[in-house]
Design a protein around this motif. Structure first.
Motif, PDB file in Angstrom:
ATOM      1  N   GLU A 174       0.819  -1.217   0.000  1.00 35.41           N
ATOM      2  CA  GLU A 174       0.000   0.000   0.000  1.00 35.41           C
ATOM      3  C   GLU A 174       0.850   1.262   0.000  1.00 35.41           C
ATOM      4  OE1 GLU A 174      -4.245  -1.262   1.931  1.00 35.41           O
ATOM      5  OE2 GLU A 174      -2.680  -0.621   3.309  1.00 35.41           O
ATOM      6  N   VAL A 175       1.883   1.286   0.814  1.00 37.66           N
ATOM      7  CA  VAL A 175       2.770   2.464   0.832  1.00 37.66           C
ATOM      8  C   VAL A 175       3.392   2.659  -0.547  1.00 37.66           C
ATOM      9  CG1 VAL A 175       4.922   3.406   1.761  1.00 37.66           C
ATOM     10  CG2 VAL A 175       3.237   2.412   3.314  1.00 37.66           C
ATOM     11  N   GLY A 176       3.862   1.583  -1.147  1.00 40.95           N
ATOM     12  CA  GLY A 176       4.478   1.679  -2.470  1.00 40.95           C
ATOM     13  C   GLY A 176       3.514   2.164  -3.538  1.00 40.95           C
ATOM     14  N   LEU A 177       2.337   1.568  -3.587  1.00 45.33           N
ATOM     15  CA  LEU A 177       1.337   2.002  -4.576  1.00 45.33           C
ATOM     16  C   LEU A 177       0.976   3.467  -4.381  1.00 45.33           C
ATOM     17  CD1 LEU A 177      -1.090  -1.074  -4.582  1.00 45.33           C
ATOM     18  CD2 LEU A 177       0.408  -0.360  -6.462  1.00 45.33           C
ATOM     19  N   GLY A 178       0.736   3.840  -3.142  1.00 47.52           N
ATOM     20  CA  GLY A 178       0.354   5.223  -2.857  1.00 47.52           C
ATOM     21  C   GLY A 178       1.437   6.215  -3.212  1.00 47.52           C
ATOM     22  N   ALA A 179       2.665   5.892  -2.850  1.00 52.88           N
ATOM     23  CA  ALA A 179       3.779   6.801  -3.142  1.00 52.88           C
ATOM     24  C   ALA A 179       3.964   6.966  -4.644  1.00 52.88           C
ATOM     25  CB  ALA A 179       5.060   6.277  -2.489  1.00 52.88           C
ATOM     26  N   ILE A 180       3.860   5.888  -5.378  1.00 55.32           N
ATOM     27  CA  ILE A 180       4.025   5.976  -6.839  1.00 55.32           C
ATOM     28  C   ILE A 180       2.879   6.763  -7.462  1.00 55.32           C
ATOM     29  CG2 ILE A 180       4.131   4.650  -8.983  1.00 55.32           C
ATOM     30  CD1 ILE A 180       5.590   2.461  -7.347  1.00 55.32           C
ATOM     31  N   LEU A 181       1.663   6.570  -6.972  1.00 56.44           N
ATOM     32  CA  LEU A 181       0.535   7.337  -7.514  1.00 56.44           C
ATOM     33  C   LEU A 181       0.747   8.832  -7.357  1.00 56.44           C
ATOM     34  CD1 LEU A 181      -2.617   5.285  -6.471  1.00 56.44           C
ATOM     35  CD2 LEU A 181      -1.849   5.795  -8.798  1.00 56.44           C
ATOM     36  N   VAL A 182       1.333   9.237  -6.243  1.00 59.78           N
ATOM     37  CA  VAL A 182       1.566  10.660  -5.994  1.00 59.78           C
ATOM     38  C   VAL A 182       2.814  11.157  -6.724  1.00 59.78           C
ATOM     39  CG1 VAL A 182       2.116  12.373  -4.214  1.00 59.78           C
ATOM     40  CG2 VAL A 182       0.349  10.656  -3.781  1.00 59.78           C
ATOM     41  N   ALA A 183       3.895  10.399  -6.644  1.00 58.09           N
ATOM     42  CA  ALA A 183       5.192  10.890  -7.106  1.00 58.09           C
ATOM     43  C   ALA A 183       5.459  10.686  -8.601  1.00 58.09           C
ATOM     44  CB  ALA A 183       6.311  10.229  -6.306  1.00 58.09           C
ATOM     45  N   LEU A 184       4.821   9.689  -9.198  1.00 60.13           N
ATOM     46  CA  LEU A 184       5.109   9.379 -10.598  1.00 60.13           C
ATOM     47  C   LEU A 184       3.814   9.373 -11.430  1.00 60.13           C
ATOM     48  CD1 LEU A 184       7.649   6.449 -10.081  1.00 60.13           C
ATOM     49  CD2 LEU A 184       8.161   8.861 -10.534  1.00 60.13           C
ATOM     50  N   PRO A 185       3.267  10.549 -11.703  1.00 58.40           N
ATOM     51  CA  PRO A 185       1.997  10.596 -12.428  1.00 58.40           C
ATOM     52  C   PRO A 185       2.053   9.968 -13.820  1.00 58.40           C
ATOM     53  CG  PRO A 185       2.938  12.801 -12.190  1.00 58.40           C
ATOM     54  CD  PRO A 185       3.758  11.874 -11.352  1.00 58.40           C
ATOM     55  N   ARG A 186       3.215   9.880 -14.414  1.00 58.53           N
ATOM     56  CA  ARG A 186       3.310   9.242 -15.732  1.00 58.53           C
ATOM     57  C   ARG A 186       3.045   7.736 -15.662  1.00 58.53           C
ATOM     58  NH1 ARG A 186       5.347  12.517 -19.798  1.00 58.53           N
ATOM     59  NH2 ARG A 186       6.254  14.450 -19.051  1.00 58.53           N
ATOM     60  N   GLU A 187       3.136   7.173 -14.484  1.00 54.59           N
ATOM     61  CA  GLU A 187       2.878   5.740 -14.284  1.00 54.59           C
ATOM     62  C   GLU A 187       1.465   5.478 -13.771  1.00 54.59           C
ATOM     63  OE1 GLU A 187       4.898   3.294 -15.157  1.00 54.59           O
ATOM     64  OE2 GLU A 187       6.308   4.796 -15.903  1.00 54.59           O
ATOM     65  N   GLN A 188       0.633   6.516 -13.743  1.00 57.90           N
ATOM     66  CA  GLN A 188      -0.660   6.402 -13.082  1.00 57.90           C
ATOM     67  C   GLN A 188      -1.566   5.321 -13.662  1.00 57.90           C
ATOM     68  OE1 GLN A 188      -2.290  10.302 -13.324  1.00 57.90           O
ATOM     69  NE2 GLN A 188      -3.107  10.041 -15.385  1.00 57.90           N
ATOM     70  N   ARG A 189      -1.590   5.140 -14.962  1.00 54.44           N
ATOM     71  CA  ARG A 189      -2.472   4.117 -15.539  1.00 54.44           C
ATOM     72  C   ARG A 189      -2.077   2.714 -15.076  1.00 54.44           C
ATOM     73  NH1 ARG A 189      -5.818   5.857 -19.615  1.00 54.44           N
ATOM     74  NH2 ARG A 189      -5.903   3.827 -20.628  1.00 54.44           N
ATOM     75  N   ARG A 190      -0.807   2.427 -15.119  1.00 50.61           N
ATOM     76  CA  ARG A 190      -0.313   1.106 -14.703  1.00 50.61           C
ATOM     77  C   ARG A 190      -0.521   0.899 -13.194  1.00 50.61           C
ATOM     78  NH1 ARG A 190       4.745  -0.587 -17.398  1.00 50.61           N
ATOM     79  NH2 ARG A 190       4.827   1.649 -17.612  1.00 50.61           N
ATOM     80  N   ILE A 191      -0.165   1.898 -12.402  1.00 41.23           N
ATOM     81  CA  ILE A 191      -0.281   1.769 -10.951  1.00 41.23           C
ATOM     82  C   ILE A 191      -1.755   1.800 -10.529  1.00 41.23           C
ATOM     83  CG2 ILE A 191       0.378   2.764  -8.724  1.00 41.23           C
ATOM     84  CD1 ILE A 191       2.643   1.394 -10.408  1.00 41.23           C
ATOM     85  N   GLY A 192      -2.560   2.550 -11.237  1.00 44.61           N
ATOM     86  CA  GLY A 192      -4.003   2.537 -10.950  1.00 44.61           C
ATOM     87  C   GLY A 192      -4.602   1.160 -11.175  1.00 44.61           C
ATOM     88  N   ALA A 193      -4.167   0.498 -12.241  1.00 43.29           N
ATOM     89  CA  ALA A 193      -4.639  -0.866 -12.504  1.00 43.29           C
ATOM     90  C   ALA A 193      -4.145  -1.817 -11.417  1.00 43.29           C
ATOM     91  CB  ALA A 193      -4.161  -1.331 -13.879  1.00 43.29           C
ATOM     92  N   LEU A 194      -2.904  -1.648 -10.974  1.00 44.20           N
ATOM     93  CA  LEU A 194      -2.381  -2.476  -9.888  1.00 44.20           C
ATOM     94  C   LEU A 194      -3.134  -2.219  -8.581  1.00 44.20           C
ATOM     95  CD1 LEU A 194       1.481  -2.368 -10.482  1.00 44.20           C
ATOM     96  CD2 LEU A 194      -0.046  -4.338 -10.734  1.00 44.20           C
ATOM     97  N   ALA A 195      -3.438  -0.960  -8.311  1.00 39.20           N
ATOM     98  CA  ALA A 195      -4.192  -0.636  -7.092  1.00 39.20           C
ATOM     99  C   ALA A 195      -5.592  -1.250  -7.152  1.00 39.20           C
ATOM    100  CB  ALA A 195      -4.275   0.880  -6.906  1.00 39.20           C
ATOM    101  N   ALA A 196      -6.242  -1.171  -8.307  1.00 37.01           N
ATOM    102  CA  ALA A 196      -7.565  -1.787  -8.463  1.00 37.01           C
ATOM    103  C   ALA A 196      -7.476  -3.294  -8.253  1.00 37.01           C
ATOM    104  CB  ALA A 196      -8.144  -1.456  -9.836  1.00 37.01           C
ATOM    105  N   ALA A 197      -6.429  -3.912  -8.784  1.00 35.92           N
ATOM    106  CA  ALA A 197      -6.232  -5.353  -8.593  1.00 35.92           C
ATOM    107  C   ALA A 197      -5.956  -5.662  -7.117  1.00 35.92           C
ATOM    108  CB  ALA A 197      -5.080  -5.845  -9.465  1.00 35.92           C
ATOM    109  N   PHE A 198      -5.176  -4.839  -6.464  1.00 36.36           N
ATOM    110  CA  PHE A 198      -4.897  -5.032  -5.042  1.00 36.36           C
ATOM    111  C   PHE A 198      -6.185  -4.956  -4.235  1.00 36.36           C
ATOM    112  CE2 PHE A 198      -3.980  -3.195  -0.863  1.00 36.36           C
ATOM    113  CZ  PHE A 198      -3.138  -4.165  -0.339  1.00 36.36           C
ATOM    114  N   PHE A 199      -7.006  -3.933  -4.506  1.00 34.93           N
ATOM    115  CA  PHE A 199      -8.269  -3.795  -3.778  1.00 34.93           C
ATOM    116  C   PHE A 199      -9.183  -4.996  -4.025  1.00 34.93           C
ATOM    117  CE2 PHE A 199      -7.619   1.032  -4.051  1.00 34.93           C
ATOM    118  CZ  PHE A 199      -7.084   1.091  -2.773  1.00 34.93           C
TER     119      PHE A 199
END
Length: 131
Positions: free
Chosen positions: A57-82
């Motif tokens: 969770e810390v990793g996903l959250g930090a990347i969502l905030v810090a690396l907006p260019r990765e948002q689509r990939r990390i958003g999909a990972l966060a949805a899968a995590f949830f």
């Protein structure tokens, strides 16, 4: 930036911040509470599962905030995590485990209904590219 993209960016940052907070709570003050959500059939130490999910969770959250260019990939990972943690919420409900003030079946059922909202939040807030 369009108004919708701005709203999605705000939602993405809010989700990232929420994930960092939740993950930090797994690792510190709410560690015992999160143990109630680990299903008994998981073949790992309960505390290890809580700690690993907190790190994720810390990793996903930090990347969502810090690396907006990765948002689509990390958003999909966060949805899968949830989605992946739904069995924990189901176990908490079916085994009547109290945690986080969820001390009735009605409250635990409402928590289950909140899980699709988290999936939708992760997906919707990350479906635009930030330059």
């Amino acid at each position: 930036m369009t108004d919708q993209n701005r709203l999605r960016s705000i939602a993405r940052i809010a989700l990232g911040t929420t994930l960092v907070f939740a993950g930090t709570s797994h690792l510190t003050f709410a560690r015992e509470e999160f143990r109630a959500q680990v299903p008994p059939w998981v073949p790992l130490d309960v505390d290890d599962v809580v700690l690993m999910s907190g790190v994720v969770e810390v990793g996903l959250g930090a990347i969502l905030v810090a690396l907006p260019r990765e948002q689509r990939r990390i958003g999909a990972l966060a949805a899968a995590f949830f989605t992946a943690i739904v069995p924990g919420n189901v176990a908490q409900y079916t085994q009547h485990r109290d945690a986080f003030g969820l001390d009735t079946d009605a409250k635990r059922a409402l928590r289950l209904l909140g899980q699709p909202v988290l999936v939708a939040w992760a997906w919707w807030s990350t479906r635009t590219r930030t330059p």
